[in-house]
Design a protein around this motif. Structure first.
Motif, short mmCIF file in Angstrom:
data_model
loop_
_atom_site.label_atom_id
_atom_site.label_comp_id
_atom_site.label_asym_id
_atom_site.label_seq_id
_atom_site.Cartn_x
_atom_site.Cartn_y
_atom_site.Cartn_z
N TYR A 198 0.83 -1.20 0.00
CA TYR A 198 0.00 0.00 0.00
C TYR A 198 0.86 1.25 0.00
CZ TYR A 198 -3.79 -3.12 1.41
OH TYR A 198 -4.71 -4.12 1.46
N PHE A 199 0.30 2.32 -0.54
CA PHE A 199 0.95 3.62 -0.49
C PHE A 199 0.25 4.41 0.61
CE2 PHE A 199 1.02 8.10 -1.60
CZ PHE A 199 2.39 8.31 -1.67
N HIS A 200 1.01 5.01 1.52
CA HIS A 200 0.47 5.76 2.65
C HIS A 200 0.79 7.24 2.52
CE1 HIS A 200 0.88 1.63 4.12
NE2 HIS A 200 -0.13 1.91 4.91
N ASN A 201 -0.19 8.09 2.82
CA ASN A 201 0.06 9.53 2.83
C ASN A 201 -1.06 10.21 3.61
OD1 ASN A 201 -0.13 12.41 1.77
ND2 ASN A 201 1.79 11.70 0.83
N SER A 202 -0.69 11.11 4.49
CA SER A 202 -1.68 11.79 5.34
C SER A 202 -2.56 12.77 4.58
CB SER A 202 -0.97 12.51 6.50
OG SER A 202 -0.08 13.48 5.98
N GLU A 203 -2.16 13.17 3.37
CA GLU A 203 -2.94 14.14 2.60
C GLU A 203 -4.05 13.49 1.77
OE1 GLU A 203 -2.45 17.13 3.36
OE2 GLU A 203 -0.52 16.87 4.35
N MET A 204 -4.11 12.18 1.74
CA MET A 204 -5.14 11.49 0.95
C MET A 204 -6.39 11.32 1.81
SD MET A 204 -2.90 8.73 -1.26
CE MET A 204 -2.83 7.55 0.06
N THR A 205 -7.01 12.44 2.14
CA THR A 205 -8.04 12.49 3.17
C THR A 205 -9.34 11.79 2.81
OG1 THR A 205 -8.70 14.67 2.36
CG2 THR A 205 -7.11 14.59 4.18
N ARG A 206 -9.59 11.52 1.55
CA ARG A 206 -10.83 10.82 1.17
C ARG A 206 -10.69 9.30 1.24
NH1 ARG A 206 -14.62 14.37 -1.43
NH2 ARG A 206 -13.61 16.30 -2.03
N PHE A 207 -9.51 8.83 1.57
CA PHE A 207 -9.25 7.39 1.65
C PHE A 207 -9.31 6.94 3.11
CE2 PHE A 207 -6.54 6.67 -2.45
CZ PHE A 207 -7.58 7.17 -3.21
N PRO A 208 -9.56 5.64 3.32
CA PRO A 208 -9.59 5.13 4.70
C PRO A 208 -8.19 5.16 5.33
CG PRO A 208 -9.74 3.32 3.15
CD PRO A 208 -9.82 4.59 2.34
N LYS A 209 -8.19 4.99 6.65
CA LYS A 209 -6.92 4.93 7.39
C LYS A 209 -6.65 3.50 7.83
CE LYS A 209 -6.78 9.51 9.52
NZ LYS A 209 -6.68 10.21 10.81
N ARG A 210 -5.38 3.23 8.02
CA ARG A 210 -4.99 1.97 8.63
C ARG A 210 -3.80 2.24 9.53
NH1 ARG A 210 -0.60 -0.82 5.40
NH2 ARG A 210 -1.16 -2.79 6.32
N ILE A 211 -3.66 1.42 10.54
CA ILE A 211 -2.55 1.56 11.47
C ILE A 211 -1.30 1.02 10.80
CG2 ILE A 211 -1.63 0.93 13.73
CD1 ILE A 211 -4.13 2.68 13.90
N GLN A 212 -0.28 1.88 10.69
CA GLN A 212 0.98 1.43 10.14
C GLN A 212 2.08 1.67 11.17
OE1 GLN A 212 2.73 3.55 6.87
NE2 GLN A 212 3.91 1.79 6.22
N LYS A 213 2.45 2.93 11.38
CA LYS A 213 3.47 3.24 12.36
C LYS A 213 2.94 4.12 13.48
CE LYS A 213 7.19 2.85 9.04
NZ LYS A 213 8.18 3.53 8.24
N SER A 214 1.86 4.87 13.21
CA SER A 214 1.32 5.76 14.23
C SER A 214 0.09 5.12 14.88
CB SER A 214 0.92 7.10 13.61
OG SER A 214 -0.20 6.94 12.78
N LEU A 215 -0.27 5.59 16.04
CA LEU A 215 -1.43 5.06 16.74
C LEU A 215 -2.74 5.49 16.08
CD1 LEU A 215 -0.27 5.61 20.42
CD2 LEU A 215 -0.39 3.46 19.16
N ASN A 216 -2.73 6.63 15.39
CA ASN A 216 -3.95 7.17 14.80
C ASN A 216 -4.24 6.62 13.41
OD1 ASN A 216 -4.32 8.80 17.04
ND2 ASN A 216 -3.03 10.41 16.19
N GLY A 217 -3.31 5.98 12.80
CA GLY A 217 -3.48 5.48 11.44
C GLY A 217 -3.15 6.54 10.41
N ILE A 218 -3.02 6.10 9.18
CA ILE A 218 -2.69 7.00 8.08
C ILE A 218 -3.47 6.54 6.84
CG2 ILE A 218 -0.65 5.67 7.41
CD1 ILE A 218 0.67 8.43 6.76
N HIS A 219 -3.86 7.50 6.01
CA HIS A 219 -4.62 7.18 4.80
C HIS A 219 -3.77 6.33 3.86
CE1 HIS A 219 -7.71 10.00 6.02
NE2 HIS A 219 -6.75 10.86 6.30
N TYR A 220 -4.42 5.41 3.16
CA TYR A 220 -3.66 4.51 2.28
C TYR A 220 -4.46 4.15 1.03
CZ TYR A 220 -6.45 0.48 3.85
OH TYR A 220 -7.47 -0.40 4.09
N GLY A 221 -3.74 3.68 0.03
CA GLY A 221 -4.37 3.27 -1.22
C GLY A 221 -3.42 2.39 -2.02
N LEU A 222 -3.84 2.08 -3.24
CA LEU A 222 -3.07 1.23 -4.15
C LEU A 222 -2.39 2.10 -5.19
CD1 LEU A 222 -5.90 -1.39 -4.74
CD2 LEU A 222 -3.92 -1.67 -3.24
N GLY A 223 -1.07 1.98 -5.33
CA GLY A 223 -0.30 2.79 -6.27
C GLY A 223 -0.05 2.09 -7.59
#
Length: 122
Positions: A74-99
């Motif tokens: 998955y590609f992770h980026n905090s600016e992809m605000t319309r995408f769901p979040k998943r827990i990767q390295k932070s406790l709050n999760g980060i938006h992710y998608g398919l690149g």
């Protein structure tokens, strides 16, 4: 050789994909006539389109398009605000998608047309 950022932007414009915003190296787009977001990430020589992870069920179809290659994982980026979040390295999760990367303008066109077809129930 992969398509460059300016070439990708030109094709998206010709296909009537509309842009909402650009922050850092992320530009949010919408498919034409649909409220389906996707993101363009990167700089001139290293860029990719990122789609929602819900498209994972269509991954083999999308990857089979001539000139299209899926970036593993998955590609992770905090600016992809319309995408769901998943827990990767932070406790709050980060938006992710398919690149996805593209060899040329024709591959981008086929990819966008396939996304429109999927969203239209085709």
């Amino acid at each position: 050789m992969a398509i460059e950022h300016s070439g990708l932007v030109a094709v998206l414009s010709l296909l009537n994909c509309r842009t909402n915003f650009t922050i850092k190296k992320i530009t949010e787009y919408m498919l034409p006539a649909l409220k389906e977001p996707f993101y363009l990430h990167g700089s001139e020589r290293d860029c990719q389109l990122v789609i929602r992870p819900a498209y994972e069920i269509f991954l083999s179809e999308l990857s089979a398009i001539e000139g299209v290659s899926h970036k593993e994982g998955y590609f992770h980026n905090s600016e992809m605000t319309r995408f769901p979040k998943r827990i990767q390295k932070s406790l709050n999760g980060i938006h992710y998608g398919l690149g996805f990367k593209f060899n040329d303008e024709a591959a981008v066109k086929r990819f966008i047309e396939k996304l429109i077809s999927i969203n239209s129930g085709g």
